[in-house]
Design a protein around this motif. Structure first.
Motif, PDB file in Angstrom:
ATOM      1  N   SER A  71       0.890  -1.423  -0.095  1.00  0.00           N
ATOM      2  CA  SER A  71       0.242  -0.390   0.021  1.00  0.00           C
ATOM      3  C   SER A  71       0.681   1.331   0.095  1.00  0.00           C
ATOM      4  CB  SER A  71      -0.724   0.356   1.395  1.00  0.00           C
ATOM      5  OG  SER A  71       0.020  -0.145   2.131  1.00  0.00           O
ATOM      6  N   GLY A  72       0.261   2.127   0.254  1.00  0.00           N
ATOM      7  CA  GLY A  72       1.268   3.399  -0.286  1.00  0.00           C
ATOM      8  C   GLY A  72       0.500   5.153   0.755  1.00  0.00           C
ATOM      9  N   ASP A  73       1.047   5.338   0.688  1.00  0.00           N
ATOM     10  CA  ASP A  73       0.068   7.341   1.362  1.00  0.00           C
ATOM     11  C   ASP A  73       1.085   8.127   0.984  1.00  0.00           C
ATOM     12  OD1 ASP A  73      -0.164   9.149   2.957  1.00  0.00           O
ATOM     13  OD2 ASP A  73      -0.292   8.290   5.147  1.00  0.00           O
ATOM     14  N   ASN A  74       0.111   8.843  -0.258  1.00  0.00           N
ATOM     15  CA  ASN A  74       1.041  10.325  -0.818  1.00  0.00           C
ATOM     16  C   ASN A  74       1.315  10.950   0.338  1.00  0.00           C
ATOM     17  OD1 ASN A  74       1.405  10.233  -3.527  1.00  0.00           O
ATOM     18  ND2 ASN A  74      -0.890  10.153  -3.730  1.00  0.00           N
ATOM     19  N   ALA A  75       0.381  11.608   1.448  1.00  0.00           N
ATOM     20  CA  ALA A  75       0.487  12.280   1.908  1.00  0.00           C
ATOM     21  C   ALA A  75       2.072  11.865   2.982  1.00  0.00           C
ATOM     22  CB  ALA A  75       0.134  12.103   2.972  1.00  0.00           C
TER      23      ALA A  75
END
Length: 125
Positions: A71-75
């Protein structure tokens, strides 16, 4: 400058879980895919999972399907690899890498553009 830094490795018993993090800077998830690779002692580095540009589609190597989640978290500019039901054969150094979308094969390390230093994962039986 593009930088990727993997962290979160450690020693865990078989059946346990770990979450790896890949802190990214110098590029945008809008344009780059991020993949996780691993290298076991005495073996070649192999692709584990990837997430496409835009933190969109994901895929997994057969040997981790159903156990690992990317998964990824842009922030936070970070990509994660949640690993569950770990097995001794999951032991190795885990690396994250980035590649320009449309110009890579997530299962071939030579097609990735940027690499971070790895993090050691050791699963005891």
């Amino acid at each position: 400058d593009v930088q990727l830094q993997a962290s979160g490795g450690g020693l865990v018993q078989a059946g346990g879980s770990l979450r790896l993090s890949c802190a990214c800077s110098g590029f945008s998830f809008d344009d780059y895919a991020v993949g996780w690779f691993r290298q076991a002692p005495g073996k070649e580095r192999q692709g584990v999972s990837y997430i496409s540009a835009g933190l969109g589609s994901t895929d997994y190597a057969d040997f981790v399907k159903g156990r690992f989640t990317i998964s990824g978290d842009n922030a936070k500019n970070t990509v994660y690899l949640q690993m569950t039901s770990l097995k001794p054969e999951d032991t190795g150094v885990y690396y994250c890498a980035a590649a320009l979308e449309g110009d890579y094969n997530p299962w071939e390390e030579q097609t990735m553009d940027y690499w971070g230093k790895g993090t050691q994962v050791t699963v005891s039986s």
